[in-house]
Design a protein around this motif. Sequence first.
Motif, PDB file in Angstrom:
ATOM      1  N   LEU A  83      40.381  13.178 -21.808  1.00 35.47           N
ATOM      2  CA  LEU A  83      40.019  12.801 -23.174  1.00 35.47           C
ATOM      3  C   LEU A  83      38.545  12.427 -23.277  1.00 35.47           C
ATOM      4  N   ALA A  84      38.040  11.672 -22.310  1.00 37.44           N
ATOM      5  CA  ALA A  84      36.625  11.302 -22.334  1.00 37.44           C
ATOM      6  C   ALA A  84      35.741  12.535 -22.228  1.00 37.44           C
ATOM      7  N   ALA A  85      36.127  13.474 -21.360  1.00 40.95           N
ATOM      8  CA  ALA A  85      35.353  14.705 -21.213  1.00 40.95           C
ATOM      9  C   ALA A  85      35.450  15.561 -22.467  1.00 40.95           C
ATOM     10  N   HIS A  86      36.635  15.608 -23.059  1.00 45.72           N
ATOM     11  CA  HIS A  86      36.883  16.402 -24.269  1.00 45.72           C
ATOM     12  C   HIS A  86      36.005  15.940 -25.434  1.00 45.72           C
ATOM     13  N   TYR A  87      35.873  14.642 -25.602  1.00 43.62           N
ATOM     14  CA  TYR A  87      35.086  14.106 -26.708  1.00 43.62           C
ATOM     15  C   TYR A  87      33.615  13.924 -26.356  1.00 43.62           C
ATOM     16  N   LEU A 113      33.944  23.081 -21.977  1.00 42.44           N
ATOM     17  CA  LEU A 113      34.363  23.668 -23.249  1.00 42.44           C
ATOM     18  C   LEU A 113      33.878  22.841 -24.429  1.00 42.44           C
ATOM     19  N   SER A 114      33.895  21.527 -24.272  1.00 40.61           N
ATOM     20  CA  SER A 114      33.421  20.649 -25.335  1.00 40.61           C
ATOM     21  C   SER A 114      31.934  20.871 -25.590  1.00 40.61           C
ATOM     22  N   HIS A 115      31.166  21.000 -24.516  1.00 37.64           N
ATOM     23  CA  HIS A 115      29.728  21.268 -24.658  1.00 37.64           C
ATOM     24  C   HIS A 115      29.492  22.621 -25.328  1.00 37.64           C
ATOM     25  N   CYS A 116      30.342  23.596 -25.007  1.00 29.70           N
ATOM     26  CA  CYS A 116      30.193  24.928 -25.600  1.00 29.70           C
ATOM     27  C   CYS A 116      30.329  24.878 -27.121  1.00 29.70           C
ATOM     28  N   TYR A 155      35.147  15.653 -33.741  1.00 25.39           N
ATOM     29  CA  TYR A 155      34.324  14.700 -33.019  1.00 25.39           C
ATOM     30  C   TYR A 155      33.726  13.686 -33.974  1.00 25.39           C
ATOM     31  N   PRO A 156      33.739  12.435 -33.646  1.00 28.15           N
ATOM     32  CA  PRO A 156      33.124  11.422 -34.497  1.00 28.15           C
ATOM     33  C   PRO A 156      31.618  11.418 -34.311  1.00 28.15           C
ATOM     34  N   THR A 213      40.288   7.354 -26.414  1.00 31.07           N
ATOM     35  CA  THR A 213      40.244   8.159 -27.629  1.00 31.07           C
ATOM     36  C   THR A 213      39.431   7.497 -28.720  1.00 31.07           C
ATOM     37  N   ALA A 214      39.520   6.160 -28.804  1.00 28.72           N
ATOM     38  CA  ALA A 214      38.801   5.416 -29.833  1.00 28.72           C
ATOM     39  C   ALA A 214      37.381   5.046 -29.418  1.00 28.72           C
ATOM     40  N   ASN A 215      36.964   5.486 -28.217  1.00 27.10           N
ATOM     41  CA  ASN A 215      35.590   5.292 -27.740  1.00 27.10           C
ATOM     42  C   ASN A 215      35.234   3.806 -27.631  1.00 27.10           C
ATOM     43  N   HIS A 216      36.078   3.057 -26.925  1.00 31.00           N
ATOM     44  CA  HIS A 216      35.822   1.635 -26.694  1.00 31.00           C
ATOM     45  C   HIS A 216      35.651   1.405 -25.186  1.00 31.00           C
ATOM     46  N   PRO A 217      34.454   1.644 -24.639  1.00 29.35           N
ATOM     47  CA  PRO A 217      34.269   1.548 -23.185  1.00 29.35           C
ATOM     48  C   PRO A 217      34.521   0.162 -22.614  1.00 29.35           C
ATOM     49  N   GLU A 218      34.219  -0.877 -23.377  1.00 28.40           N
ATOM     50  CA  GLU A 218      34.450  -2.224 -22.852  1.00 28.40           C
ATOM     51  C   GLU A 218      35.941  -2.511 -22.694  1.00 28.40           C
TER      52      GLU A 218
END
Length: 442
Positions: free
Chosen positions: A235-239, A282-285, A83-84, A205-210
């Motif tokens: 992917l959004a939920a995973h990260y 799972l990501s939150h866990c 995670y970044p 994946t690169a977290n660019h919402p715009e």
Amino acid sequence: MHFEKPSKEKPCTQPTVKKLLEQKRKRETSSVPPSCSHSSLASPTFTLSAGEPSNCPGGSNVHLDMAVSSQIWTPADEMLFSYPPSQPGPSYVPSYNLPQESLVTEPGLSSQWPIRAEMDSCQTSVLSFGSPLDANKLQEARIIINGMDYSRTTEQDEDGDTILHIYTAKGLRECAYAAADILRSLGRLDAKEHKGKTALLVAVTANHPEIVHDLLSLGADINACDVNGQTALHLAAHYGYDVVLQALLSSVSPAVSPANLEARNFEGKFSSRYDTLHCAALSHCVTMKAIYTGGLSDARLQTKAGDKLTCVARLLNAGASLLSQEIKSNKTVLHLAVKEGNVDLVRFLLNTPLPNMKAFVNMKAHGHTALHMAAGLHGNPHQREMMQLLLNRGADPSIRNLENDQAAHLLQSGPVGEQLKVLLKRRNTSSRRRVLSSQDPE
């Protein structure tokens, strides 16, 4: 297939999406935002906002055991997910929660990790993902792209990358929009690179919402999946990218099909098929285990935990079902949270309004209820609290698993196990009294 170029033209030096994401992993501690400038078009040195994801399930595969474990509980490593640490800029600050009036207010069910609150539900349809496209930069980008060799702007290289994939990975918004406009006219907006990612999946994946918002407005397929069957929502939920998830769920363009919240990723090395809510849980866990085991003072982890819990809430409010079960062992998100020792997520899920909470709490995963799984968490510091929370919401200690065991039979030996047996016995006795009382004639 390589881009074809005239003999006098210098070879294309654009890095692949894979290399760009690898560069990002080396710069996870950097938060310098990319900019769309002439010099940046050919430069490979850009800070990205996400690494290449692993398969959607969490870093720990403890939850994949169909049988209840009686081994000592051990924490998962937060770094098993790449995670970044970088967070969206000021223009990306989201606010969100389930409507306050719909939440159960039973004592003991509040989470110590607050979700970003938005009380006015009507505001969820009015969203902003930063400033609009810069008209001057967009015009400059179109001039530059139109001046390139036609094959460079329309074809894919040997890794399947289009120029749109590259610009998207770099975060060059206006350049990506100009390239996307060209590919859309050719019917190739959803072209996939060698791992099956469309430009939309790269933007997530690169977290660019715009850029996610821009691509959806142009008609990108929101339900396209990569080679692992992971959609943009997975992917959004995973990260734990809440703002990206917000952009995906808020798209109102008539050209975009509704997002499939129940889409399953493909079976892979984890041998399971998860929907988006499972991925978020799972990501939150993973993050919460890092916090439980020494990260209580880590502000970055706390922020990340809040973002990921917001993703869970956002998916639920969008219509994801708490009753959904993963394919291999039929676990719900409650089973997963209990199995991973995530008492905060257990609290949150039990605080979510359901018509029949008792039925949800007592759902089975290959014969095991969530209470069975909590009883098997020997050595977990939150074992008693989770069992008490489950009992308070209707967990039935008399239910037996496929081995004919009740939850009490799975407890550890010693003083702690004996204390928990008393807790279960007390609840069993109380339940029998209520049943007998309801059967008494008036």
